[in-house]
Design a protein around this motif. Structure first.
Motif, PDB file in Angstrom:
ATOM      1  N   THR A 180     -33.845   8.795  12.074  1.00  0.00           N
ATOM      2  CA  THR A 180     -34.066   8.985  10.883  1.00  0.00           C
ATOM      3  C   THR A 180     -35.378   9.226  10.224  1.00  0.00           C
ATOM      4  N   ILE A 181     -35.431  10.463   9.476  1.00  0.00           N
ATOM      5  CA  ILE A 181     -36.782  10.853   9.059  1.00  0.00           C
ATOM      6  C   ILE A 181     -36.955  10.451   7.694  1.00  0.00           C
ATOM      7  N   SER A 182     -38.105   9.847   7.199  1.00  0.00           N
ATOM      8  CA  SER A 182     -38.120   9.376   5.758  1.00  0.00           C
ATOM      9  C   SER A 182     -39.772   9.672   5.613  1.00  0.00           C
ATOM     10  N   ARG A 183     -40.092   9.887   4.270  1.00  0.00           N
ATOM     11  CA  ARG A 183     -41.379   9.991   3.985  1.00  0.00           C
ATOM     12  C   ARG A 183     -41.750   9.197   2.772  1.00  0.00           C
ATOM     13  N   ASP A 184     -42.984   8.905   2.620  1.00  0.00           N
ATOM     14  CA  ASP A 184     -43.457   7.771   1.628  1.00  0.00           C
ATOM     15  C   ASP A 184     -44.865   8.690   1.095  1.00  0.00           C
ATOM     16  N   ASN A 185     -44.603   9.482  -0.061  1.00  0.00           N
ATOM     17  CA  ASN A 185     -45.801  10.192  -0.585  1.00  0.00           C
ATOM     18  C   ASN A 185     -46.983   9.187  -0.990  1.00  0.00           C
ATOM     19  N   ALA A 186     -46.615   8.045  -1.286  1.00  0.00           N
ATOM     20  CA  ALA A 186     -47.694   7.094  -1.931  1.00  0.00           C
ATOM     21  C   ALA A 186     -48.806   6.695  -0.753  1.00  0.00           C
ATOM     22  N   LYS A 187     -48.135   6.732   0.321  1.00  0.00           N
ATOM     23  CA  LYS A 187     -48.810   6.366   1.550  1.00  0.00           C
ATOM     24  C   LYS A 187     -49.270   7.332   2.500  1.00  0.00           C
ATOM     25  N   ASN A 188     -48.903   8.656   2.000  1.00  0.00           N
ATOM     26  CA  ASN A 188     -49.284   9.708   2.867  1.00  0.00           C
ATOM     27  C   ASN A 188     -48.599   9.584   4.236  1.00  0.00           C
ATOM     28  N   THR A 189     -47.417   9.240   4.464  1.00  0.00           N
ATOM     29  CA  THR A 189     -46.873   8.847   5.697  1.00  0.00           C
ATOM     30  C   THR A 189     -45.567   9.302   5.811  1.00  0.00           C
ATOM     31  N   VAL A 190     -45.068   9.867   7.126  1.00  0.00           N
ATOM     32  CA  VAL A 190     -43.777  10.310   7.382  1.00  0.00           C
ATOM     33  C   VAL A 190     -43.469   9.326   8.632  1.00  0.00           C
ATOM     34  N   TYR A 191     -42.116   8.942   8.631  1.00  0.00           N
ATOM     35  CA  TYR A 191     -41.653   7.966   9.676  1.00  0.00           C
ATOM     36  C   TYR A 191     -40.237   8.663  10.199  1.00  0.00           C
ATOM     37  N   LEU A 192     -40.389   8.059  11.445  1.00  0.00           N
ATOM     38  CA  LEU A 192     -39.185   8.483  12.318  1.00  0.00           C
ATOM     39  C   LEU A 192     -38.593   7.232  12.935  1.00  0.00           C
ATOM     40  N   GLN A 193     -37.477   6.817  12.328  1.00  0.00           N
ATOM     41  CA  GLN A 193     -36.614   5.591  12.896  1.00  0.00           C
ATOM     42  C   GLN A 193     -35.784   5.942  13.927  1.00  0.00           C
ATOM     43  N   MET A 194     -35.916   5.462  15.244  1.00  0.00           N
ATOM     44  CA  MET A 194     -35.275   5.858  16.260  1.00  0.00           C
ATOM     45  C   MET A 194     -34.378   4.742  16.698  1.00  0.00           C
ATOM     46  N   ASN A 195     -32.985   5.046  16.732  1.00  0.00           N
ATOM     47  CA  ASN A 195     -32.128   3.802  17.166  1.00  0.00           C
ATOM     48  C   ASN A 195     -31.405   4.410  18.316  1.00  0.00           C
ATOM     49  N   SER A 196     -30.674   3.241  19.236  1.00  0.00           N
ATOM     50  CA  SER A 196     -29.843   3.581  20.456  1.00  0.00           C
ATOM     51  C   SER A 196     -30.778   4.716  21.247  1.00  0.00           C
ATOM     52  N   LEU A 197     -31.988   4.165  21.493  1.00  0.00           N
ATOM     53  CA  LEU A 197     -32.673   4.998  22.504  1.00  0.00           C
ATOM     54  C   LEU A 197     -31.939   5.122  23.733  1.00  0.00           C
ATOM     55  N   LYS A 198     -32.372   6.431  24.436  1.00  0.00           N
ATOM     56  CA  LYS A 198     -31.731   6.524  25.908  1.00  0.00           C
ATOM     57  C   LYS A 198     -33.110   6.824  26.758  1.00  0.00           C
ATOM     58  N   SER A 199     -32.617   6.841  28.040  1.00  0.00           N
ATOM     59  CA  SER A 199     -33.783   7.236  28.877  1.00  0.00           C
ATOM     60  C   SER A 199     -34.526   8.702  28.768  1.00  0.00           C
ATOM     61  N   GLU A 200     -33.087   9.528  28.259  1.00  0.00           N
ATOM     62  CA  GLU A 200     -33.697  11.009  27.882  1.00  0.00           C
ATOM     63  C   GLU A 200     -34.566  11.293  26.843  1.00  0.00           C
ATOM     64  N   ASP A 201     -34.911  10.174  26.007  1.00  0.00           N
ATOM     65  CA  ASP A 201     -35.826  10.208  24.664  1.00  0.00           C
ATOM     66  C   ASP A 201     -37.131   9.919  25.162  1.00  0.00           C
ATOM     67  N   THR A 202     -37.270   9.846  26.595  1.00  0.00           N
ATOM     68  CA  THR A 202     -38.742   9.383  26.843  1.00  0.00           C
ATOM     69  C   THR A 202     -39.405  10.795  26.864  1.00  0.00           C
ATOM     70  N   ALA A 203     -40.604  10.919  26.168  1.00  0.00           N
ATOM     71  CA  ALA A 203     -41.394  12.091  25.701  1.00  0.00           C
ATOM     72  C   ALA A 203     -42.652  11.693  25.067  1.00  0.00           C
ATOM     73  N   ASP A 204     -43.378  12.550  24.878  1.00  0.00           N
ATOM     74  CA  ASP A 204     -44.735  12.514  23.624  1.00  0.00           C
ATOM     75  C   ASP A 204     -43.986  13.098  22.434  1.00  0.00           C
ATOM     76  N   TYR A 205     -44.257  12.282  21.407  1.00  0.00           N
ATOM     77  CA  TYR A 205     -43.765  12.640  20.114  1.00  0.00           C
ATOM     78  C   TYR A 205     -45.019  13.066  19.295  1.00  0.00           C
ATOM     79  N   TYR A 206     -44.732  14.140  18.423  1.00  0.00           N
ATOM     80  CA  TYR A 206     -45.699  14.812  17.717  1.00  0.00           C
ATOM     81  C   TYR A 206     -45.192  14.990  16.312  1.00  0.00           C
ATOM     82  N   CYS A 207     -46.114  14.717  15.329  1.00  0.00           N
ATOM     83  CA  CYS A 207     -45.803  15.100  13.849  1.00  0.00           C
ATOM     84  C   CYS A 207     -46.364  16.288  13.722  1.00  0.00           C
ATOM     85  N   ALA A 208     -45.932  17.007  12.706  1.00  0.00           N
ATOM     86  CA  ALA A 208     -46.508  18.201  12.343  1.00  0.00           C
ATOM     87  C   ALA A 208     -46.323  18.506  10.850  1.00  0.00           C
ATOM     88  N   ALA A 209     -47.130  19.265  10.379  1.00  0.00           N
ATOM     89  CA  ALA A 209     -47.178  19.699   8.804  1.00  0.00           C
ATOM     90  C   ALA A 209     -47.093  21.190   8.467  1.00  0.00           C
TER      91      ALA A 209
END
Length: 122
Positions: free
Chosen positions: A68-97
């Motif tokens: 689930t992606i979400s943003r808090d503009n008051a905190k200048n932050t974007v989030y990615l909530q990751m649940n039910s993680l799997k071994s294939e989710d192993t990676a480097d994660y990048y945010c972009a604008a």
């Protein structure tokens, strides 16, 4: 211009959860569409999720229902909530604008963070 700093990565067991954060510099964060991508060793960087300036969200099929992606503009932050993680989710994660539209296309994003590593053990 905006600078992005990701945090929240780490080692987690399969089935577990993590929340990634991406803090943006500057006073115009709300003007940017934001996205999360990931890149596993030896693979292309792939789109995961995006959120538009007005909060519309988009997901890749591979993570829909788990992330689930979400943003808090008051905190200048974007989030990615990751649940039910799997071994294939192993990676480097990048945010972009992007000052334009929320897109699934890597080339549409002007600014990138340095990435945070996520390792899911099975």
């Amino acid at each position: 211009q905006v600078q992005l700093v990701e945090s929240g990565g780490g080692l987690v067991q399969a089935g577990g959860s993590l929340r990634l954060s991406c803090a943006a510099s500057g006073r115009t964060f709300s003007s940017y569409a934001m996205a999360w991508f990931r890149q596993a060793p030896g693979k292309e960087r792939e789109f995961l999720s995006a959120i538009s300036q007005n909060g519309i969200t988009y997901y890749a099929d591979s993570v829909k229902g788990r992330f689930t992606i979400s943003r808090d503009n008051a905190k200048n932050t974007v989030y990615l909530q990751m649940n039910s993680l799997k071994s294939e989710d192993t990676a480097d994660y990048y945010c972009a604008a992007s000052l334009w539209v929320a897109s699934r296309t890597r080339a549409e994003y002007e600014y990138w963070g340095q990435g945070t590593q996520v390792t899911v053990s099975s």
